[in-house]
Scaffold this active site. Structure first.
Site, PDB file in Angstrom:
ATOM      1  N   LYS A  79       0.822  -1.214   0.000  1.00 52.13           N
ATOM      2  CA  LYS A  79       0.000   0.000   0.000  1.00 52.13           C
ATOM      3  C   LYS A  79       0.859   1.270   0.000  1.00 52.13           C
ATOM      4  CE  LYS A  79      -3.655  -2.362   2.616  1.00 52.13           C
ATOM      5  NZ  LYS A  79      -4.587  -2.591   1.535  1.00 52.13           N
ATOM      6  N   GLY A  80       2.171   1.119  -0.154  1.00 56.90           N
ATOM      7  CA  GLY A  80       3.057   2.269  -0.194  1.00 56.90           C
ATOM      8  C   GLY A  80       3.591   2.709   1.160  1.00 56.90           C
ATOM      9  N   ASN A 109      15.082 -12.989   1.692  1.00 59.43           N
ATOM     10  CA  ASN A 109      13.912 -12.121   1.595  1.00 59.43           C
ATOM     11  C   ASN A 109      13.832 -11.466   0.209  1.00 59.43           C
ATOM     12  OD1 ASN A 109      11.768 -10.423   2.043  1.00 59.43           O
ATOM     13  ND2 ASN A 109      12.491  -9.713   4.032  1.00 59.43           N
ATOM     14  N   TYR A 116      13.659  -3.078  -2.672  1.00 60.31           N
ATOM     15  CA  TYR A 116      14.785  -2.158  -2.524  1.00 60.31           C
ATOM     16  C   TYR A 116      15.413  -1.835  -3.883  1.00 60.31           C
ATOM     17  CZ  TYR A 116      14.419  -3.221   2.458  1.00 60.31           C
ATOM     18  OH  TYR A 116      13.971  -3.382   3.743  1.00 60.31           O
TER      19      TYR A 116
END
Length: 147
Positions: A79-80, A109, A116
């Site tokens: 959702k940001g 992960n 990222y």
């Protein structure tokens, strides 16, 4: 503290959590703060956090910010929220003229690594974290005293 425990569970490291809310409060808001934290709220509920502290780059001869933890509860991912937290920490880094904003990510992960990389971070494959904890710190300190 509940978010830290949720983070530890997500990372399969619940047994590594030995701290408590009192120590956390003292370390964040006491006379000598060791770290800073920003939180994300959704409809009045705290659903994520970014905990960071100042570090220093000898090569850049500039201060930096090390992001110790970035975590958003699973129901609020996508959702940001994580992006907003990271962006906020980046704004702090810019305001403080930091030369670097750094953090670590667990190699398994893949969703975090992808996130990222998508926001422009370089995931450095040639660096490894070194860590000394607990009694090993005292042992290392004592070795320096022996002649």
């Amino acid at each position: 503290m509940a978010l830290i425990e949720a983070l530890a569970a997500y990372e399969k490291l619940s047994n590594a959590v030995t701290g408590n809310a009192e120590a956390l409060e003292r370390h964040l808001f006491g006379d000598t703060p060791f770290a800073e934290v920003v939180v994300a709220e959704w409809e009045g509920k705290i659903i994520g956090f970014a905990l960071f502290f100042t570090n220093y780059s000898t090569f850049l001869t500039q201060p930096g910010i090390y992001l110790e933890d970035l975590f958003v509860l699973s129901d609020y991912r996508g959702k940001g929220v994580g992006h907003a937290l990271l962006s906020y920490v980046a704004k702090i880094a810019v305001a403080r003229e930091a030369g670097r904003l750094e953090w670590s990510v667990l190699d398994w992960n893949q969703s975090a690594i992808g996130f990222y990389e998508k926001i422009g971070a370089d995931v450095l494959p040639d660096w490894r974290i070194c860590r000394v904890t607990g009694g090993a710190i005292a042992q290392l300190a004592a070795k320096g005293e022996k002649k």
